[in-house]
Write an enzyme that holds these catalytic residues in place. Structure first.
Site, PDB file in Angstrom:
ATOM      1  N   GLY A 153       0.837  -1.189   0.000  1.00 50.71           N
ATOM      2  CA  GLY A 153       0.000   0.000   0.000  1.00 50.71           C
ATOM      3  C   GLY A 153       0.869   1.234   0.000  1.00 50.71           C
ATOM      4  O   GLY A 153       2.044   1.188  -0.393  1.00 50.71           O
ATOM      5  N   ASP A 208      -8.514   5.665  11.100  1.00 52.60           N
ATOM      6  CA  ASP A 208      -8.419   5.009   9.781  1.00 52.60           C
ATOM      7  C   ASP A 208      -9.103   3.641   9.825  1.00 52.60           C
ATOM      8  O   ASP A 208      -8.562   2.654   9.327  1.00 52.60           O
ATOM      9  CB  ASP A 208      -6.960   4.879   9.364  1.00 52.60           C
ATOM     10  CG  ASP A 208      -6.799   4.740   7.849  1.00 52.60           C
ATOM     11  OD1 ASP A 208      -7.752   5.084   7.115  1.00 52.60           O
ATOM     12  OD2 ASP A 208      -5.730   4.296   7.397  1.00 52.60           O
TER      13      ASP A 208
END
Length: 421
Positions: free
Chosen positions: A99, A220
């Site tokens: 990521g 998050d």
């Protein structure tokens, strides 16, 4: 909205903004509450003044000394050479995912690496120096997960800070992320009971963070950050954006807007004001993903269906309408009452008014009450047939035999039965 896209350069004098410095100002004040959701944590180390801004400007040697003094034997200080060895030099054959932070590789540690290490598989996160996450996020992970211990948080085993290299070593989660199970085509669909178990586990992880005397705002919460162990117990991972909550009479902290589009609470996006209720909005979005099997944001769908919260809102208050948006992969194997309760809970969690959102203990209580329900939609006759086909259709016989026809009755369990008339 994305995480900070600036390239990281180590140890610059002004790498922290004023609001970032408040994140790690004084961890000695971060004590656990005595609530049911915080009592499982082990005794926290007595933090001396571990300043985020000071560590950001220090050399790697100084950072290692400060972290070692703070965490002692609770975290291992690994060398890059050791982590290269256990991952076959970060081979793509051992790649678990990647990521903005970089890549994650599987490895294996035992007492030969460290005398006090038990033999186990691990996940090694290799920070991409030019990536979206930088030194601050690496340090946030070490400090938060170095002191937080809970069965629904992924366990940090150790870290590596060597020259410009930044790595983290976690327990290995064999079932991967919730995102992969919900949205990857090759993955088997998660049954209703498993999805409910995952939701409860993730909720308990958030409750633990929010239940501290000085709450931790996760910031998050999303399906890719919910990892699953061998029996689908959910564990929260990736604390790079976590933030200490407001103190005293303050109702919120103000910080730069970071997170993932589609999950972030609208008031946080518009004002930068961050509270634990921002996490609860994100939790509601994940509940909708569990119900529908759709992503929070999906640009491949028609425009009115791209934002999951907006698209589902008209369907959540009616059992009759709710079945139209339930994940078709359930095949009717879900509790009708349970789905209605979860949909109502998701609606509350994603309320535009933060004060209307329930707190995590109430969310957990609601979800746990759903678990025993067995009123499956298919058994109650509330699972509609596929809109592309009916249960019964007629195929006429060939020419020359106009009086004869074949009726084909489709049965999802028994296959196709053919009867002549």
């Amino acid at each position: 909205m994305t995480k900070d896209s600036k390239s990281w350069r180590p140890f610059t004098a002004n790498c922290c903004s004023a609001d970032d410095q408040t994140i790690f100002g004084n961890f000695s004040r971060c004590k656990t509450s005595k609530s049911d959701f915080s009592k499982n944590i082990g005794p926290l180390p007595s933090f001396r003044r571990l300043s985020f801004s000071d560590l950001s400007r220090s050399s790697s040697t100084r950072i290692n000394e400060d972290l070692a003094q703070t965490f002692g034997p609770d975290l291992f200080d690994f060398q890059v050479s050791e982590l290269r060895a256990i991952t076959q030099n970060f081979s793509t054959n051992y790649l678990l995912g990647e990521g903005g932070f970089g890549t994650v590789h599987k490895g294996y540690v035992d007492e030969n690496l460290r005398s006090s290490l038990k033999s186990q598989a691990v996940a090694v996160k290799l920070l991409n120096i030019e990536g979206l996450q930088g030194h601050r996020e690496w340090l946030a992970e070490v400090i938060f997960l170095g002191q937080l211990r809970h069965k629904n948080l992924v366990r940090l085993i150790g870290y590596c800070c060597e020259d410009e290299e930044r790595l983290l070593v976690y327990e290995f989660m064999p079932k991967g992320s919730l995102e992969n199970h919900l949205f990857k085509r090759l993955a088997m669909s998660l049954p209703w009971g498993t999805r409910l178990k995952i939701a409860i586990g993730a909720a308990k992880g958030l409750a633990f963070l929010h239940g501290a005397e000085k709450p931790v705002i996760y910031r998050d919460f999303k399906t890719s950050n919910i990892l699953l162990d061998s029996d689908f117990t959910a564990k929260l991972s990736d604390f790079g954006l976590a933030h200490m909550g407001p103190e005293g009479s303050n109702t919120h902290v103000t910080t730069r807007v970071m997170g993932t589009y589609g999950y972030a609470a609208p008031e946080y996006v518009s004002t930068g004001h961050l509270t634990t209720r921002s996490d609860i909005y994100s939790f509601g979005v994940v509940l909708l993903e569990l119900l529908t099997g759709r992503r929070a944001m999906d640009k491949t769908r028609p425009k009115n269906e791209q934002n999951l919260v907006d698209w589902t809102r008209p369907y959540l208050s009616s059992s009759r309408r709710l079945r139209c948006i339930m994940d078709p992969r359930f095949g009717g194997q879900y509790s009708v009452k349970g789905a209605k309760e979860m949909a109502h809970l998701a609606s509350l969690c994603t309320s535009l008014n933060p004060k209307d959102r329930p707190k995590m203990p109430a969310i957990i209580e609601t979800l746990e009450a759903i678990q025993p329900l067995r009123d499956m939609a298919v058994a109650c006759g509330q699972w509609p047939p596929s809109p592309k086909s009916s249960n019964k259709y007629v195929v006429y016989a060939p020419k020359g035999n106009k009086d004869s026809k074949i009726v084909v009755i489709k049965n999802s369990r028994m296959g196709v039965n053919i009867k002549s008339k």
